[in-house]
Design a protein around this motif. Structure first.
Motif, mmCIF file in Angstrom:
data_model
loop_
_atom_site.group_PDB
_atom_site.id
_atom_site.type_symbol
_atom_site.label_atom_id
_atom_site.label_comp_id
_atom_site.label_asym_id
_atom_site.label_seq_id
_atom_site.Cartn_x
_atom_site.Cartn_y
_atom_site.Cartn_z
ATOM 1 N N LEU A 387 0.821 -1.226 0.000
ATOM 2 C CA LEU A 387 0.000 0.000 0.000
ATOM 3 C C LEU A 387 0.848 1.265 0.000
ATOM 4 N N TRP A 399 -3.256 0.734 7.628
ATOM 5 C CA TRP A 399 -3.715 -0.530 7.046
ATOM 6 C C TRP A 399 -2.576 -1.561 6.975
ATOM 7 N N HIS A 404 -3.971 -4.989 0.028
ATOM 8 C CA HIS A 404 -5.414 -4.989 -0.191
ATOM 9 C C HIS A 404 -5.629 -5.374 -1.650
ATOM 10 N N ASN A 408 -6.406 -2.108 -4.586
ATOM 11 C CA ASN A 408 -5.187 -1.363 -4.328
ATOM 12 C C ASN A 408 -3.933 -1.969 -4.949
ATOM 13 N N GLU A 536 -16.674 -3.196 -0.357
ATOM 14 C CA GLU A 536 -16.806 -2.245 0.748
ATOM 15 C C GLU A 536 -18.052 -1.365 0.685
ATOM 16 N N ARG A 617 -16.551 5.505 -2.561
ATOM 17 C CA ARG A 617 -15.233 5.606 -3.221
ATOM 18 C C ARG A 617 -14.961 4.463 -4.182
ATOM 19 N N HIS A 618 -15.500 3.282 -3.893
ATOM 20 C CA HIS A 618 -15.323 2.174 -4.849
ATOM 21 C C HIS A 618 -16.366 2.332 -5.945
ATOM 22 N N TRP A 660 -6.849 7.091 -4.486
ATOM 23 C CA TRP A 660 -6.955 6.005 -5.469
ATOM 24 C C TRP A 660 -8.275 6.058 -6.221
ATOM 25 N N HIS A 698 -4.489 9.246 0.596
ATOM 26 C CA HIS A 698 -5.852 8.661 0.645
ATOM 27 C C HIS A 698 -6.856 9.641 1.195
ATOM 28 N N GLN A 702 -0.938 6.833 0.506
ATOM 29 C CA GLN A 702 -1.162 5.479 -0.022
ATOM 30 C C GLN A 702 -0.712 5.540 -1.480
#
Ligand code: FUC
Length: 818
Positions: A387, A399, A404, A408, A536, A617-618, A660, A698, A702
């Protein structure tokens, strides 16, 4: 920013001689105050962050395998039955029951599992304090995290003289960080780099007056390590990752020119030297656990590498480093036009951009910095970039600086192929192979399936177990998404040996899992890839319950589509396993298709559920647009329109708030051939998600956003996912005039393009393998002529302007435009 502008390498050794200069330089008029202002150097398995303090220099060190924890086999056979029940409940539309089923505990071996952190916790920007909240939990409560190796602390004796002419820089073209200042009438210079050929961190300190270099050096770590002097001029630091994990060693040796080096109980003391070279090697016992990693006994390895590098003069070590670095780095050149602002410090340039200024050359640096950091954190034989790449401060990075795998680590590798760093992709392939063992076990025990499966997060110990058959944990997409990478490596390189020996086994094993895990939805007769979550995110079901687990999240369907497509192509190219290819093809034809929902969007779930967080965010349902190739502007225009609406809706609701996430958005717009939107989001990436040392945030730091941003810029300039090579597919007005060289398209083609006033001027394609390519010119222009060494090549454009071009390995093809 054409590299032609870089002056010839100045011959230099030590103080006095002019250093190499390059517009591809990050520079600052002051030392770093905090870690995220320091400058990163790395060679794939060793990394360092250079602060550049005048009296006190801190060089924070990393070694890629310094991890706590150990391999744990905690697959739980009880979940098998639970998953079957969840599937049945979902088929019956009982979302609330299905989603509460696996929560609250698991494990025949008695380990209660804390519920997953609330979705959106990370969206609020706050990573868990200390060890990660969504870090793996294991029986015994052990902690598993990447950790710092140590700090190299240098205390100079400038007698309090205030420095003048201070400059701290990182030259991306040489891979050397440099600090320069005058103090007490002496001009001091430090150079720091990590040599790949010599496997060492190298620090050179010099003054332009004889005998002016004096300092103390120490190796420090906040816990679990002891330093001792290694007479006559060295220090060795030995330790173990916190709470158990790898055993590491780090060795430092000072070579002074003039003056004296004394080993003291605290470290080393240098006096009266003209110049000093510090050489540092490090290693761990990690290979004991990870058979493919080519490490060795840490003490033995450190000593051997140190002895080898110490036998060489500094100038030779430096020269070999630069040659190795440039061999990879100089493959790509990018000039996005705009004025040369290299005389302005990088943080000032970034601040100007953050206030709304345009600085295409800073984008050029940002792009190349992504490539630089991939080279620095992922080289053949190392662990993959985590990460934070390889750079992490302290013992509890956010994290756990782990892997991930629900976007990621994959994003880390998006630039590898298009940005011409194919070999830097290799650590990911080794990692995938390592995961296949435990992932096969998990597939069998937790799911009763063949093949291998990986969930949303893993680590270097090969954690694949299903932590809980609920929430964000119940997501089986990682293995399929990783398998995309082996396919893409083949697609870009045309390397059939790789396809047969490395890609096929991973692809087939990924596909086997999904073929077994999928079931036929009795209501539609279609194949569904759930029960699974959509990374997520959560939904609101018609029964009023909020849930995460569904029977056919779009992303799961799209990942399966991608794996099966690649399996079919691979089997065809290799001429093997027609039965398996047929099974893949039959299953692909029966997949529940993507659907357009009430807002014109691609539905994220099997039904058009309400979304508690519409700006999440995803943007998992767009996997098929990028990095997949199921949704394309020219092939599936309705789905592409759906993707556009999905993006617009996410953005209208505050999406793109993590680095990201913003970087992914750049790639999406590029794939939608919308140069203006893509550019706006590149600018937002710099404005909202970039720290002064150009690290992605982030927040906090990240590295995925750096890599995703780099890949996004490339994607704006060249695409090849849809069976054709598209030149300048998403060129924004802001980059009216420019040039690139060395970007790569699938099919083993390297591309060079120059453009002026938003129109292509010329393009050259270099073919590494034979092939037949379709070439799409930029919008609004036509390919006028193609020439190879043999003369004019007949290539008549189709009505949409696309030409067919047969190419021969080793030949280049020049295109002109009208
Ligand atoms: C994924 C993301 C988070 C964060 C974490 C490391 O889980 O959803 O935002 O980037 O990885």
């Amino acid at each position: 920013m054409a590299l032609a502008a870089i002056p010839a390498l100045a011959q230099r050794q030590g103080a006095g001689a002019a250093p190499e200069t390059s517009p591809l330089t990050l520079w600052f008029p002051r030392p770093a105050k905090v870690w995220t202002e320091a400058l990163p150097v790395g060679n794939g398995n060793l990394g360092a962050m250079v602060f550049g303090g005048v009296e006190h220099e801190r060089i924070q060190l990393n070694e890629h395998s310094v991890w706590s924890g150990h391999h744990v086999e905690n697959d739980d056979p009880r979940v098998l039955d639970q998953i079957k029940q969840i599937r049945q409940l979902l088929f019956e539309g009982k979302f609330g029951e299905a989603n509460s089923m696996g929560r609250g505990g698991r494990g025949a071996r008695g380990a209660a599992v804390a519920p997953a952190p609330p979705a959106g916790a990370a969206a609020a920007g706050a990573p868990p304090a200390g060890a990660a909240a969504n870090a793996p939990r294991r029986p015994g409560g052990g902690r598993t995290s990447y950790e710092t190796l140590a700090d190299l602390a240098l205390d100079f004796r400038h007698g309090g003289a205030s420095p003048e002419g201070y400059r701290r820089e990182l030259n991306l073209d040489t891979g050397i960080a440099r600090v320069e200042y005058r103090a007490g009438g002496v001009r001091f210079t430090r150079e720091v780099f990590v040599s790949h050929p010599d496997q060492a961190i190298v620090v050179r300190i010099s003054g332009d007056q004889p005998g002016s270099v004096a300092f103390d050096a120490q190796l420090k770590r906040e816990a679990d390590a002891q330093a001792e002097s290694a007479a006559p001029n060295g220090i060795v630091l030995r330790g173990e990752a916190v709470n158990g994990g790898v055993i590491f060693e780090c060795r430092l040796e000072a070579r002074a020119e003039g003056g004296q080096v004394k080993a003291t109980p605290e470290g080393l003391s240098v006096t009266g030297a003209n110049a000093v070279t510090l050489l540092l090697t490090a290693g761990t016992n990690y290979k004991l656990h990870y058979p493919d990693f080519k490490g060795d006994d840490p003490a033995e390895g450190c000593r051997r590498r140190l002895a080898a590098v110490a036998a060489k003069p500094y100038a030779r070590i430096r020269e070999a480093h630069i040659a190795d670095h440039r061999r990879l780095f100089r493959r790509v050149e990018l000039d996005l036009g705009g004025p040369d602002r290299s005389a302005v410090p990088t943080d000032e340039r970034l601040a100007a951009v953050q206030k709304g200024a345009d600085d295409p050359q800073l984008l050029g640096i940002y792009f190349q910095y992504g490539r630089y950091m991939l080279m620095g954190s992922s080289r053949p034989g190392t662990l993959p970039a985590n990460l934070q790449g390889i750079w992490a401060e302290g013992l509890t990075p956010p994290w756990s600086a782990d892997y991930h795998v629900n976007i990621n680590i994959q994003m880390n590798y998006w630039p590898a192929e298009p940005c011409n760093l194919s070999e830097c992709h290799e650590p990911l392939f080794d990692f995938i192979d390592m995961l296949r063992g435990p992932g096969r076990r998990t597939a069998e025990i937790a799911y009763g399936c063949k093949g291998f499966v990986v969930h949303y997060t893993t680590n270097l110990w090969g954690q694949t177990a299903l932590q809980s058959p609920s929430g964000i944990g119940l997501w089986q997409g990682a293995s399929g998404w990783l398998a995309q990478h082996v396919w893409e490596h083949y697609a870009f390189t045309g390397d059939r040996k790789f396809l047969r020996e490395r890609a096929w086994p991973a692809l087939k094993e990924a596909a086997e899992f999904y073929l077994d895990y999928m079931s036929e939805d009795p209501r539609t007769g279609k194949l569904v890839a759930g029960p699974a979550s959509s990374p997520e995110n959560r939904f609101k079901a018609p029964d009023g319950s909020e849930g995460q687990v569904d029977i056919a999240p779009a992303m799961s369907q799209e990942i399966v589509y991608d794996v099966l497509t690649n399996v079919m192509r691979a089997a065809e190219i290799l001429g093997i396993e027609p039965e398996f290819a047929r099974r893949a093809s039959d299953a692909r034809a029966r997949l529940l298709p993507l659907k357009i929902g009430q807002y014109g969007q691609i539905e994220e779930w099997s039904q058009d559920f309400d979304e508690p967080e519409p700006g999440h965010r995803h943007m998992s349902q767009l996997f098929g647009l990028h990095p997949g190739k199921q949704i394309t502007v020219h092939g599936t225009p309705e789905l592409a329109e759906g993707a556009r609406k999905t993006l617009a809706r996410r953005l209208a609701n505050g999406g793109g708030h993590t680095g990201w996430s913003r970087a992914w958005i750049v790639n999406f717009w590029a794939r939608l051939e919308d140069g203006e939107q893509a550019h706006d989001h590149v600018m937002l990436l710099l404005r909202n998600s970039t720290l002064s040392n150009l690290f992605d945030t982030h927040p906090p730091f990240q590295i995925d956003g750096n890599f995703g941003g780099c890949a996004g810029i490339a994607e704006m300039l060249l695409q090849s996912h849809d069976g054709e090579i598209a030149l300048l597919p998403a060129l924004p007005k802001a980059w009216a005039t420019g040039r690139y060289k060395g970007l790569r398209a699938r099919g083993g083609v390297e591309v060079e393009v120059a453009w002026r006033g938003g129109k292509p001027v010329s393009a050259t394609l270099y073919a590494a393998v034979d092939g037949l390519h379709k070439i799409r010119p930029p919008k609004g222009s036509r390919i006028a002529e193609v020439r190879s060494a043999a003369g004019r090549v007949a290539a008549t454009p189709a009505p949409d302007g696309v030409i067919q071009l047969p190419v021969k390995a080793g030949q280049s093809y020049s295109l002109t435009f009208a």
